[in-house]
Design an enzyme around this catalytic site. Structure first.
Site, PDB file in Angstrom:
ATOM      1  N   ASP A 162      -1.063  23.976 -38.700  1.00  0.00           N
ATOM      2  CA  ASP A 162      -0.960  24.867 -37.537  1.00  0.00           C
ATOM      3  C   ASP A 162       0.029  24.311 -36.523  1.00  0.00           C
ATOM      4  O   ASP A 162       0.481  23.159 -36.645  1.00  0.00           O
ATOM      5  CB  ASP A 162      -2.349  25.078 -36.897  1.00  0.00           C
ATOM      6  CG  ASP A 162      -3.181  23.811 -36.833  1.00  0.00           C
ATOM      7  OD1 ASP A 162      -2.604  22.714 -36.942  1.00  0.00           O
ATOM      8  OD2 ASP A 162      -4.399  23.916 -36.666  1.00  0.00           O
ATOM      9  N   ASP A 214     -16.299  24.233 -32.093  1.00  0.00           N
ATOM     10  CA  ASP A 214     -16.765  25.608 -32.328  1.00  0.00           C
ATOM     11  C   ASP A 214     -16.709  25.985 -33.812  1.00  0.00           C
ATOM     12  O   ASP A 214     -16.866  27.146 -34.166  1.00  0.00           O
ATOM     13  CB  ASP A 214     -15.963  26.612 -31.484  1.00  0.00           C
ATOM     14  CG  ASP A 214     -14.475  26.657 -31.854  1.00  0.00           C
ATOM     15  OD1 ASP A 214     -14.063  25.925 -32.775  1.00  0.00           O
ATOM     16  OD2 ASP A 214     -13.738  27.439 -31.226  1.00  0.00           O
ATOM     17  N   HIS A 267     -14.094  25.629 -35.898  1.00  0.00           N
ATOM     18  CA  HIS A 267     -12.809  26.086 -36.465  1.00  0.00           C
ATOM     19  C   HIS A 267     -12.240  25.077 -37.458  1.00  0.00           C
ATOM     20  O   HIS A 267     -12.497  23.880 -37.371  1.00  0.00           O
ATOM     21  CB  HIS A 267     -11.786  26.442 -35.371  1.00  0.00           C
ATOM     22  CG  HIS A 267     -11.240  25.295 -34.573  1.00  0.00           C
ATOM     23  ND1 HIS A 267     -11.176  25.295 -33.196  1.00  0.00           N
ATOM     24  CD2 HIS A 267     -10.700  24.102 -34.940  1.00  0.00           C
ATOM     25  CE1 HIS A 267     -10.614  24.183 -32.766  1.00  0.00           C
ATOM     26  NE2 HIS A 267     -10.324  23.440 -33.812  1.00  0.00           N
ATOM     27  N   GLU A 309     -10.328  30.392 -35.339  1.00  0.00           N
ATOM     28  CA  GLU A 309     -11.454  30.359 -34.420  1.00  0.00           C
ATOM     29  C   GLU A 309     -12.594  31.244 -34.961  1.00  0.00           C
ATOM     30  O   GLU A 309     -12.372  32.051 -35.879  1.00  0.00           O
ATOM     31  CB  GLU A 309     -10.994  30.858 -33.046  1.00  0.00           C
ATOM     32  CG  GLU A 309      -9.935  29.967 -32.388  1.00  0.00           C
ATOM     33  CD  GLU A 309     -10.490  28.644 -31.834  1.00  0.00           C
ATOM     34  OE1 GLU A 309     -11.460  28.096 -32.410  1.00  0.00           O
ATOM     35  OE2 GLU A 309      -9.944  28.160 -30.836  1.00  0.00           O
TER      36      GLU A 309
HETATM   37  C1  F6R Z   1      -5.343  20.542 -35.999  1.00  0.00           C
HETATM   38  C2  F6R Z   1      -6.431  21.352 -36.532  1.00  0.00           C
HETATM   39  C3  F6R Z   1      -7.721  21.465 -35.798  1.00  0.00           C
HETATM   40  C4  F6R Z   1      -8.350  20.100 -35.499  1.00  0.00           C
HETATM   41  C5  F6R Z   1      -9.641  20.283 -34.719  1.00  0.00           C
HETATM   42  C6  F6R Z   1     -10.279  18.955 -34.389  1.00  0.00           C
HETATM   43  O1  F6R Z   1      -4.237  20.585 -36.881  1.00  0.00           O
HETATM   44  O2  F6R Z   1      -6.249  21.939 -37.546  1.00  0.00           O
HETATM   45  O3  F6R Z   1      -8.610  22.224 -36.585  1.00  0.00           O
HETATM   46  O4  F6R Z   1      -8.583  19.437 -36.704  1.00  0.00           O
HETATM   47  O5  F6R Z   1      -9.379  20.980 -33.536  1.00  0.00           O
HETATM   48  O6  F6R Z   1      -9.446  18.262 -33.494  1.00  0.00           O
HETATM   49  P1  F6R Z   1      -9.699  16.721 -33.203  1.00  0.00           P
HETATM   50  O7  F6R Z   1      -9.457  16.002 -34.462  1.00  0.00           O
HETATM   51  O8  F6R Z   1      -8.669  16.362 -32.159  1.00  0.00           O
HETATM   52  O9  F6R Z   1     -11.093  16.604 -32.720  1.00  0.00           O
END
Ligand code: F6R
Length: 261
Positions: free
Chosen positions: A67, A136, A138, A143
């Site tokens: 992403d 959440d 994701h 989301e």
């Molecule tokens: C980022 C991504 C997100 C993160 C998630 C957790 O490329 O795909 O799904 O893996 O937001 O973020 P952290 O690791 O910073 O807690």
């Protein structure tokens, strides 16, 4: 789905780094799927260490980001492309152009999303996809409410995700972009091996819903239950809400040596 509970994130980094090294050892032209954020850093450090020790080359491998934020100023260090360049590419030997992310500067973003899907297909698909999980639920930036069949597209971040990610933007939630391009859940499910990492108590509820709750678009990570080869690697804190934690520990401690992740 295999759930592996480890004492800490460094041990998780070694395990997943070892799995990637093994994959690339067998198939040097492997295609890796890369996540950003704080969670996969332990894996990237482990890959850097293996490369420095002469144990790992990514010189023939390719990689695709999950992403990317839309609308960050040029050169912003929090752009995911910049994050991966800094945290992984700078420490290993990917060939120039081997690491790609969605083109969020394209004039026509919808076509750019289709182009990204085509590039993934042309590369033969992802062999191993690293995933983090949002509080959440994701994965990527899919989301809650994202279609389980979704493809690469533009999404709007939830207030919760923008608050969570403000820590990367000097705790200023106003600087966290509203919009992103993310691989869809359908796209992610096409990778041949999914490896989701979750660390810390703030991930415990989301990890439990993803692994043991119903498959639902309201918890996008629950889509991993539909995948034939999904591995969830958690530390003790992120495992704290799992009902079958003891079973997962027994399974892992009795796993035959020959059986890889
Ligand atoms: C980022 C991504 C997100 C993160 C998630 C957790 O490329 O795909 O799904 O893996 O937001 O973020 P952290 O690791 O910073 O807690």
């Amino acid at each position: 789905m295999e759930v592996v509970i480890l004492p800490d994130r460094a041990t998780a980094g070694q395990l997943v780094g070892g799995t990637i090294a093994e994959l690339v050892g067998k198939r040097p032209e492997a295609v890796l799927g890369l996540a950003t954020g704080s969670t996969p850093l332990v894996v990237y450090r482990d890959l850097a260490r293996r490369h420095a020790a002469g144990e790992l080359s990514l010189g023939r491998a390719q990689a695709f980001l999950l992403d990317e934020y839309i609308g960050l100023p040029t050169g912003d260090p929090e752009a995911y492309r910049a994050f991966i360049a800094r945290e992984l590419e700078a420490h290993v030997d990917f060939a120039p152009g081997a690491v790609r992310g969605p083109d969020v500067r394209a004039g026509d973003l919808v076509s750019a999303c289709d182009d990204y899907e085509r590039a993934l297909r042309a590369a033969g698909g992802v062999d191993l996809q690293l995933l983090g999980i949002g509080t959440d639920g994701h994965i990527g930036f899919n989301e809650p409410g994202s279609s389980l069949a979704s493809r690469t597209r533009i999404k709007t971040l939830t207030a919760q995700t923008r608050r969570d990610n403000a820590r990367f933007f000097d705790d200023d939630v106003e600087r966290v972009p509203w919009h992103v391009v993310t691989q869809g859940i359908g796209t992610i499910l096409e990778a041949r091996h999914l490896v989701l990492l979750a660390f810390g108590p703030e991930k415990a509820a989301a990890a439990a819903l993803a692994v043991e709750g119903p498959v639902t678009a309201m918890v996008p990570a629950s889509a991993l239950q539909l995948h034939p080869h999904a591995t969830v690697v958690v530390d003790e804190e992120a495992a704290s809400a799992l009902h079958l934690a003891d079973y997962y520990r027994e399974t892992w401690s009795h796993k035959p040596d020959w059986q890889a992740l």
